[in-house]
Write a protein that holds these residues in place. Structure first.
Motif, PDB file in Angstrom:
ATOM      1  N   GLU A   1      -9.721  20.137  26.340  1.00  0.00           N
ATOM      2  CA  GLU A   1     -10.170  21.522  26.306  1.00  0.00           C
ATOM      3  C   GLU A   1      -9.011  22.461  25.955  1.00  0.00           C
ATOM      4  N   GLN A   2      -7.834  22.170  26.545  1.00  0.00           N
ATOM      5  CA  GLN A   2      -6.651  22.996  26.250  1.00  0.00           C
ATOM      6  C   GLN A   2      -6.304  22.943  24.768  1.00  0.00           C
TER       7      GLN A   2
ATOM      8  N   ASP B   1      -9.993  15.347  30.188  1.00  0.00           N
ATOM      9  CA  ASP B   1     -10.847  16.406  29.640  1.00  0.00           C
ATOM     10  C   ASP B   1     -10.132  17.751  29.610  1.00  0.00           C
ATOM     11  N   ALA B   2      -9.330  18.021  30.632  1.00  0.00           N
ATOM     12  CA  ALA B   2      -8.642  19.314  30.692  1.00  0.00           C
ATOM     13  C   ALA B   2      -7.689  19.473  29.502  1.00  0.00           C
TER      14      ALA B   2
END
Length: 345
Positions: A31-32, A27-28
Motif C-alpha cells: 500500500e505504501q 500488505d502495508a
C-alpha cells in the motif's frame, strides 16, 4: 502536477521477519509503494518521462529491499529443523547419561545390600543349624545311658529337621540367585530395549533428516527453476524495456535537437529584433533630443528678446536716451561690459 519527491527508503530489520513474512504481512508495504507512485507525470516533457523511470526504478529497489531479507529469513527457517533435531538428540543423550550416572550409586548400593542380605541369611541358617546340633548332642549325652533308643529317635528327627532346613536354605539360596539372575536379565533386557529404542529413534531421526533433506532439495530445485524462469522473464522484460528506452531516448534526443535549433533560431531572431529596436529607439531619442534642444533654444531666444524689449522700453521711459542708445546700453549689459550689472533672464 504537484512537486515530486523520492520514495521512502524501506528497511527490514531481522526481528521484524516473523511478523512481516507471514500471510498478508507485507500488505502495508504494498500500500505504501502504491501511494508513493500515485502520480501522473507529464510524458510530453523530458522531466515527466524521467520521473516515470525514476518511480519505476524506486519500486524495484523497494522490492529488492523487502525480498532479500525475506530470502535470508526463509533460508534460516530451512536450516532450523536440522538444528532443532540435532539439539534434541544431544539433549536426550545427555539426559540418559545424567540419569544413569545419577542412579549408579543407588544401583551399586542396592546390589551390595542384596549381597549382604544373602550372606547374612546364609550365616543365620548355618548358626541355627549349629545351635540345634549342639543342643541335640547335649541332650543325647545326658540321656544316652538311660534312653539310648530315644536318643536314636531324636537324632533321626534332628537329622531330618536339619536336612529339611539345609534343603530350605539351599532352595532359598538358589531362589535368591535365580531372582538376582532374573533381575539382571530384566536389567539387561531393559537396557537392550532402551538401546534398541534409541537406535529406532536414531533411525527415525535419520529418516526424518533424509526426508527433510529430500524435501529441501526438491524445494531448492523448484526455487532455482522458478528463479531461473523469473530471471529469464526479467531479462526479456529488461531487454524490451532497454529497447523501448533507447528508442524513446533517440526520439527525445531528436526532439530536443529540433527544439534546440528552434530555440537558437528564435534567440537569433529575438537578438536581431532587439538590436533593431534599440537602434530605432536611439534614433528617435536623438531626434527628440535635437528637437528639444532646438525648441529650447528658440524659447530661450524668444524670452531673451522679450527681456531685451522690456529693458529698452524702460530705458526709453526713464532716461533721455534714444532708441539706438538704449539698444547700445542693452547690448553692453548683455555682454556684461558694465561692472556690477547683469541681466537676469
Amino acid at each position: 502536477m504537484s512537486e515530486v519527491t523520492d520514495l521512502t527508503v524501506i528497511e527490514i530489520k531481522p526481528e521484524q521477519a516473523p511478523v512481516l513474512y507471514a500471510p498478508n504481512g507485507l500488505d502495508a508495504f504494498l500500500e505504501q509503494i502504491k501511494q508513493e507512485v500515485n502520480e501522473v507525470p507529464d510524458l510530453s516533457t523530458a522531466k515527466g518521462r524521467a520521473r516515470v523511470a525514476s518511480l519505476a526504478a524506486q519500486v524495484s529497489r523497494s522490492k529488492t529491499a523487502i525480498e532479500k531479507p525475506g530470502r535470508d529469513y526463509l533460508k534460516r527457517l530451512k536450516e532450523l529443523p536440522k538444528e532443532v533435531e540435532a539439539e534434541l538428540r544431544r539433549f536426550v543423550t545427555e539426559c540418559d547419561t545424567i540419569r544413569d550416572e545419577t542412579r549408579r550409586p543407588l544401583t551399586e548400593w542396592e546390589a551390595e545390600q542384596e549381597r549382604i542380605a544373602a550372606e547374612n541369611q546364609m550365616l543365620a541358617w548355618h548358626e541355627e543349624a549349629l545351635e540345634m546340633n549342639s543342643a541335640f548332642n547335649a541332650a543325647a549325652k545326658l540321656n544316652f545311658e538311660t534312653d539310648h533308643e530315644m536318643a536314636l529317635l531324636m537324632d533321626a528327627a534332628f537329622d531330618r529337621d536339619a536336612a529339611e532346613k539345609a534343603a530350605e536354605a539351599e532352595r532359598q539360596r538358589i531362589a535368591h540367585e535365580e531372582e538376582l539372575k532374573r533381575q539382571a536379565a530384566e536389567q539387561a533386557k531393559r537396557e537392550a530395549a532402551e538401546a534398541a529404542q534409541r537406535e529406532i529413534d536414531a533411525a527415525a531421526a535419520r529418516e526424518r533428516d533424509a526426508t527433510l533433506a529430500k524435501e529441501r532439495a526438491e524445494r531448492e530445485a523448484k526455487e532455482a527453476a522458478d528463479l531461473a524462469e523469473r530471471n529469464r522473464i526479467a531479462a526479456e522484460q529488461k531487454a524490451e524495456a532497454d529497447r523501448k528506452a533507447a528508442a524513446e531516448k533517440a526520439e527525445r534526443d531528436k526532439q530536443e535537437a529540433i527544439a534546440e535549433e528552434k530555440r537558437k533560431a528564435q534567440a537569433e531572431a529575438d537578438r536581431i529584433k532587439r538590436e533593431a529596436d534599440e537602434k530605432e529607439a536611439a534614433r528617435l531619442a536623438e531626434e527628440k533630443r535635437i528637437a528639444d534642444e532646438a525648441a529650447a533654444r528658440a524659447a530661450n531666444e524668444k524670452h531673451r528678446k522679450v527681456v531685451g524689449t522690456e529693458i529698452v522700453s524702460a530705458l526709453l521711459g526713464h532716461t533721455s536716451l534714444t532708441r539706438e542708445q538704449a539698444i547700445e546700453v542693452l547690448v553692453a549689459l548683455k555682454d556684461e561690459l558694465i561692472p556690477r550689472t547683469r541681466i537676469t533672464y
